[in-house]
Design an enzyme around this catalytic site. Structure first.
Site, PDB file in Angstrom:
ATOM      1  CB  SER A   8       4.950  30.426  37.293  1.00 52.30           C
ATOM      2  OG  SER A   8       4.660  31.697  36.737  1.00 52.30           O
ATOM      3  CG  HIS A  33       7.548  31.631  40.508  1.00 51.22           C
ATOM      4  ND1 HIS A  33       8.807  31.743  41.053  1.00 51.22           N
ATOM      5  CD2 HIS A  33       7.586  32.315  39.346  1.00 51.22           C
ATOM      6  CE1 HIS A  33       9.578  32.451  40.263  1.00 51.22           C
ATOM      7  NE2 HIS A  33       8.863  32.823  39.206  1.00 51.22           N
ATOM      8  CG  ASP A  35       6.727  35.033  37.131  1.00 49.66           C
ATOM      9  OD1 ASP A  35       7.927  34.991  37.463  1.00 49.66           O
ATOM     10  OD2 ASP A  35       6.071  34.024  36.813  1.00 49.66           O
ATOM     11  CG  MET A  37       6.918  40.380  34.508  1.00 49.85           C
ATOM     12  SD  MET A  37       6.609  39.562  32.938  1.00 49.85           S
ATOM     13  CE  MET A  37       6.749  37.843  33.427  1.00 49.85           C
ATOM     14  CG  HIS A  66      11.076  36.011  39.223  1.00 52.58           C
ATOM     15  ND1 HIS A  66      10.944  35.267  38.050  1.00 52.58           N
ATOM     16  CD2 HIS A  66      12.179  36.781  39.046  1.00 52.58           C
ATOM     17  CE1 HIS A  66      11.927  35.578  37.236  1.00 52.58           C
ATOM     18  NE2 HIS A  66      12.682  36.496  37.800  1.00 52.58           N
ATOM     19  CG  MET A  68      11.451  39.196  35.997  1.00 55.73           C
ATOM     20  SD  MET A  68      10.412  38.046  35.088  1.00 55.73           S
ATOM     21  CE  MET A  68       9.226  37.665  36.366  1.00 55.73           C
ATOM     22  CG  MET A 137      15.738  34.214  34.797  1.00 59.15           C
ATOM     23  SD  MET A 137      14.177  33.693  35.513  1.00 59.15           S
ATOM     24  CE  MET A 137      13.165  33.456  34.049  1.00 59.15           C
ATOM     25  CG  PHE A 143       6.717  37.040  27.083  1.00 55.05           C
ATOM     26  CD1 PHE A 143       5.538  37.792  27.037  1.00 55.05           C
ATOM     27  CD2 PHE A 143       7.904  37.639  26.702  1.00 55.05           C
ATOM     28  CE1 PHE A 143       5.555  39.114  26.612  1.00 55.05           C
ATOM     29  CE2 PHE A 143       7.930  38.968  26.275  1.00 55.05           C
ATOM     30  CZ  PHE A 143       6.756  39.701  26.215  1.00 55.05           C
ATOM     31  N   GLY A 144       5.607  33.514  29.695  1.00 52.11           N
ATOM     32  CA  GLY A 144       5.513  32.090  29.961  1.00 52.11           C
ATOM     33  C   GLY A 144       5.576  31.303  28.663  1.00 52.11           C
ATOM     34  CG  ASP A 175      11.157  31.183  36.436  1.00 52.81           C
ATOM     35  OD1 ASP A 175      10.286  30.612  35.754  1.00 52.81           O
ATOM     36  OD2 ASP A 175      11.037  32.342  36.882  1.00 52.81           O
TER      37      ASP A 175
HETATM   38  C1  DX5 Z   1       9.144  34.141  32.905  1.00 49.79           C
HETATM   39  C2  DX5 Z   1       8.712  33.898  34.311  1.00 49.79           C
HETATM   40  C3  DX5 Z   1       8.371  32.506  34.595  1.00 49.79           C
HETATM   41  C4  DX5 Z   1       7.240  31.939  33.758  1.00 49.79           C
HETATM   42  C5  DX5 Z   1       7.599  30.515  33.499  1.00 49.79           C
HETATM   43  O1  DX5 Z   1       9.694  35.399  32.782  1.00 49.79           O
HETATM   44  O2  DX5 Z   1       9.726  34.289  35.220  1.00 49.79           O
HETATM   45  O3  DX5 Z   1       8.143  32.276  35.985  1.00 49.79           O
HETATM   46  O4  DX5 Z   1       5.985  31.994  34.373  1.00 49.79           O
HETATM   47  O5  DX5 Z   1       6.689  29.991  32.620  1.00 49.79           O
HETATM   48  P1  DX5 Z   1       6.901  28.567  31.932  1.00 49.79           P
HETATM   49  O6  DX5 Z   1       7.035  27.565  33.019  1.00 49.79           O
HETATM   50  O7  DX5 Z   1       5.682  28.401  31.099  1.00 49.79           O
HETATM   51  O8  DX5 Z   1       8.173  28.666  31.109  1.00 49.79           O
HETATM   52 ZN    ZN Z   2       9.479  33.691  37.365  1.00 48.35          ZN
END
Ligand code: DX5
Ligand code: ZN
Length: 226
Positions: A8, A33, A35, A37, A66, A68, A137, A143-144, A175
């Site tokens: 990601s 991947h 993301d 948002m 993905h 969101m 999820m 957030f990561g 994820d």
């Molecule tokens: C979170 C994202 C993820 C995120 C995962 O909302 O959908 O894809 O980047 O990050 P990690 O692997 O650090 O949990």
């Molecule tokens: Zn994601």
């Protein structure tokens, strides 16, 4: 088992996405991947179709997008035109999930359905035959670098049972909070695509981290005995 690693880029340096992707592509990543948002479905804003188009131009890897965003059906065509190979939409974000998935597939793109941690697997029961992948999820999206929600392995198993009952071999993608310590457990529960952001791009050597995650998922990494 056909394991795929989908780094990601949310945790990568946004000023150097091209070189971030090149590092993981060289190391054998299977997908990228992305993301998306909207600051509404989740409390964060990231990128949209123009950036995805730019990434598509610099990598051979399929873009695993993905979404969101609320009402994803309003902008799916823009993501398809930008070069998405997979588009996953949250079941919580679209009123007409079957129509949205059908639209994605009709355009020749793989369609995924995503479940938030609080959304039961049963929400996919009536589209179980229609999806090309199911994305689970294991953190609350937005957030990561959050921690994997304990107990999610049981949900992966229930989801696999639901897809098997529908005779759909579609893979389960996981994820959120995936790392070398929990990858084998997640894969043993039935996941085939592992998304990892911080465990790859939050490390000094993302290429080595892709390889380490793959080894860990196969139970051959240095964390294998945990
Ligand atoms: C979170 C994202 C993820 C995120 C995962 O909302 O959908 O894809 O980047 O990050 P990690 O692997 O650090 O949990
Ligand atoms: Zn994601």
């Amino acid at each position: 088992m056909n394991l795929q690693i989908s780094p990601s880029i949310l945790s990568a340096d946004f000023a150097a996405l091209g070189s971030a992707i090149a590092m993981v592509e060289k190391a054998g990543a299977d997908l990228i991947h992305v993301d998306v948002m909207d600051g509404h479905f989740v409390p964060n804003l990231t990128i949209g179709p123009p950036v995805i188009k730019a990434l598509h131009d610099v990598t051979q890897l399929p873009l695993d997008v993905h979404l969101m965003i609320t009402q994803p059906e309003r902008s799916i065509d823009a993501f398809i035109d930008a070069g998405a190979a997979i588009i996953s939409v949250h079941v919580e974000a679209t009123l007409h999930l079957h129509r949205t998935l059908s639209h994605i597939k009709a355009k020749g793109v793989r369609a995924g359905a995503v479940l938030n941690p609080s959304t039961p697997v049963s929400q996919l029961e009536d589209v179980a035959r229609d999806i090309d992948l199911a994305l689970l999820m294991t953190v609350n999206p937005g957030f990561g670098a959050q921690s994997f929600i304990p107990g999610s392995e049981a949900k992966i198993r229930r989801l696999r049972e639901l897809l098997d009952a529908a005779d759909n071999p579609a893979p389960i993608e996981v994820d959120g909070g995936v790392n070398c310590s929990n990858a084998a457990t997640i894969v043993n529960a039935g996941a085939e695509i592992l998304v990892a952001g911080s465990a790859i791009f939050g490390t000094p050597d993302p290429g080595s981290s892709v390889k380490a995650l793959r080894a860990a998922a196969h139970g051959t990494g240095k964390n294998a005995s945990r």
